[in-house]
Scaffold this active site. Structure first.
Site, PDB file in Angstrom:
ATOM      1  CG  HIS A 143       7.427 -46.851 -24.278  1.00 61.55           C
ATOM      2  ND1 HIS A 143       8.399 -46.135 -24.921  1.00 61.55           N
ATOM      3  CD2 HIS A 143       6.237 -46.380 -24.776  1.00 61.55           C
ATOM      4  CE1 HIS A 143       7.836 -45.255 -25.761  1.00 61.55           C
ATOM      5  NE2 HIS A 143       6.527 -45.385 -25.674  1.00 61.55           N
TER       6      HIS A 143
ATOM      7  CB  CYS B  71      -0.530 -64.277 -19.064  1.00 65.41           C
ATOM      8  SG  CYS B  71      -1.112 -65.707 -19.994  1.00 65.41           S
TER       9      CYS B  71
ATOM     10  CB  SER C  13      15.098 -38.845 -30.209  1.00 63.85           C
ATOM     11  OG  SER C  13      14.357 -40.047 -30.243  1.00 63.85           O
TER      12      SER C  13
HETATM   13  N1  APR Z   1      20.917 -35.582 -20.989  1.00 63.14           N
HETATM   14  C1  APR Z   1      19.851 -35.234 -21.761  1.00 63.14           C
HETATM   15  N2  APR Z   1      19.584 -35.810 -22.954  1.00 63.14           N
HETATM   16  C2  APR Z   1      20.415 -36.770 -23.381  1.00 63.14           C
HETATM   17  C3  APR Z   1      21.535 -37.194 -22.632  1.00 63.14           C
HETATM   18  C4  APR Z   1      21.775 -36.554 -21.386  1.00 63.14           C
HETATM   19  N3  APR Z   1      22.811 -36.863 -20.595  1.00 63.14           N
HETATM   20  N4  APR Z   1      22.170 -38.188 -23.326  1.00 63.14           N
HETATM   21  C5  APR Z   1      21.450 -38.388 -24.453  1.00 63.14           C
HETATM   22  N5  APR Z   1      20.403 -37.532 -24.510  1.00 63.14           N
HETATM   23  C6  APR Z   1      19.328 -37.441 -25.520  1.00 63.14           C
HETATM   24  C7  APR Z   1      19.748 -37.621 -26.956  1.00 63.14           C
HETATM   25  O1  APR Z   1      20.214 -36.403 -27.507  1.00 63.14           O
HETATM   26  C8  APR Z   1      18.436 -38.091 -27.599  1.00 63.14           C
HETATM   27  O2  APR Z   1      17.641 -36.979 -28.003  1.00 63.14           O
HETATM   28  O3  APR Z   1      18.426 -38.503 -25.274  1.00 63.14           O
HETATM   29  C9  APR Z   1      17.709 -38.820 -26.453  1.00 63.14           C
HETATM   30  C10 APR Z   1      17.664 -40.320 -26.594  1.00 63.14           C
HETATM   31  O4  APR Z   1      16.880 -40.666 -27.730  1.00 63.14           O
HETATM   32  P1  APR Z   1      16.407 -42.159 -28.046  1.00 63.14           P
HETATM   33  O5  APR Z   1      17.538 -43.104 -27.925  1.00 63.14           O
HETATM   34  O6  APR Z   1      15.658 -42.125 -29.322  1.00 63.14           O
HETATM   35  O7  APR Z   1      15.437 -42.517 -26.815  1.00 63.14           O
HETATM   36  P2  APR Z   1      13.931 -42.180 -26.573  1.00 63.14           P
HETATM   37  O8  APR Z   1      13.554 -40.832 -27.098  1.00 63.14           O
HETATM   38  O9  APR Z   1      13.643 -42.445 -25.142  1.00 63.14           O
HETATM   39  O10 APR Z   1      13.224 -43.281 -27.437  1.00 63.14           O
HETATM   40  C11 APR Z   1      11.828 -43.379 -27.346  1.00 63.14           C
HETATM   41  O11 APR Z   1      11.542 -45.260 -28.733  1.00 63.14           O
HETATM   42  O12 APR Z   1      12.817 -46.976 -29.341  1.00 63.14           O
HETATM   43  C12 APR Z   1      11.685 -46.648 -28.673  1.00 63.14           C
HETATM   44  O13 APR Z   1      10.507 -47.628 -26.912  1.00 63.14           O
HETATM   45  C13 APR Z   1      11.747 -47.067 -27.236  1.00 63.14           C
HETATM   46  O14 APR Z   1      11.281 -45.789 -25.261  1.00 63.14           O
HETATM   47  C14 APR Z   1      11.960 -45.784 -26.500  1.00 63.14           C
HETATM   48  C15 APR Z   1      11.335 -44.770 -27.436  1.00 63.14           C
END
Ligand code: APR
Length: 282
Positions: free
Chosen positions: A132, A140, A218
């Protein structure tokens, strides 16, 4: 923090992996950086006020918004860059960097995080696919070149209320053609590609992965799902590490020798590193 004891089934999986010559792939999301104090993307801190309106990240992080309000999008990203720059890699990031060194050519890290913390922990740019992008880089907006350039360190927004100084507009310019630059990140209304985001490389690695660790995500985005399902279909082992159940937990539990570990990644990853090091024939 007391040591965390991994379930026997997971230890067996790690021992089998250590005894073989297969490839380890790690897929990370915002959860791994939560212990470094970086708010996850979808949490309440993701909202952004521009003028009299509140915007959701899914509105801010779009090419459409960049076309409409380029400097407001830059203000948001320069604030996010500031938050990431203040954060430090945690035990989870460090364990993965050590795992890469230890496993040498048998390791790939695929990260959705744009915070740069894996690289700062010592993971190599070569084996870390930032699918990402990375908020510390820009490119650019007209794509006169495929080169990415570091965002000058001095360009940062230190609080949500801070206005973008007019001088920033002249500094956020492509060094090659002078057009406006854009953050080097994949937006919601854009698609993956190899050139900037290692799309095909990530799928190719998934196709030869013996063991997949999914950490702190997630599971809401496309490429991570393709990676996980590719490994699953090929009969690889999947271990999901997350503080909450998520769409990958079941896939992991049902995979050959895999499982879901409901613990913070900073606790689990150092333990996995230790087991692989102590049982490995390398
Ligand atoms: N250890 C393990 N997991 C954790 C911890 C921790 N300490 N703290 C939070 N989590 C988990 C949550 O339970 C959740 O499942 O991390 C996950 C975070 O989810 P999101 O905020 O949805 O992040 P992510 O999955 O990386 O999102 C994916 O979506 O919004 C776009 O481009 C953005 O890269 C991002 C992508």
């Amino acid at each position: 923090m007391s040591r965390f004891e991994l379930p026997r089934r997971i230890v067996n999986t790690l021992e089998d992996f250590a005894a073989g010559s297969g490839h380890l792939t790690v897929l990370t999301g915002a959860g791994i950086s939560a212990e470094s104090g970086i708010p996850t993307f979808r949490g309440p801190e993701g909202y952004w006020t521009a003028g009299s309106r509140e915007y959701h990240p899914q509105q801010m992080a779009t090419y459409a918004m960049f076309c409409e309000k380029p400097l407001e999008v830059w203000r948001w990203y320069l604030y996010r860059k500031h938050v990431c720059a203040k954060a430090l890699p945690n035990a989870g990031h460090r364990a993965l960097a050590q795992l890469e060194t230890f496993l040498s050519g048998r390791f790939t890290l695929i990260t959705q995080n744009v915070d740069g913390l894996h690289l700062r922990a010592g993971s190599s740019a070569q084996n870390t696919f930032q699918i990402h992008g990375n908020v510390f880089y820009m490119r650019c907006a007209r794509e006169c070149t495929a080169a990415v350039f570091p965002v000058p360190e001095s360009l940062e927004i230190c609080s949500r209320e801070e206005a973008l100084p007019p001088s920033f507009d002249t500094l956020l310019r492509c060094p090659a053609c002078g057009a406006r630059t854009r953050p080097h990140v994949l937006w919601f209304d854009e698609t993956y590609n190899e050139k900037f985001y290692r799309f095909e490389s990530a799928l190719a690695v998934a196709g030869r992965t013996a063991l997949l660790l999914i950490v702190g995500t997630s599971g809401a985005t496309n490429l991570p799902n393709q990676v996980a399902w590719t490994v699953s279909r090929r009969g690889g082992a999947i271990i999901d590490i997350n503080i909450a159940a998520n769409p990958f937990s079941r896939l992991a539990a049902e995979s050959r020798q895999g499982g879901f570990i409901q613990q913070p990644s900073g606790r689990v990853l150092p333990e996995i590193l230790e087991i692989l090091k102590s049982r490995s024939s390398l």
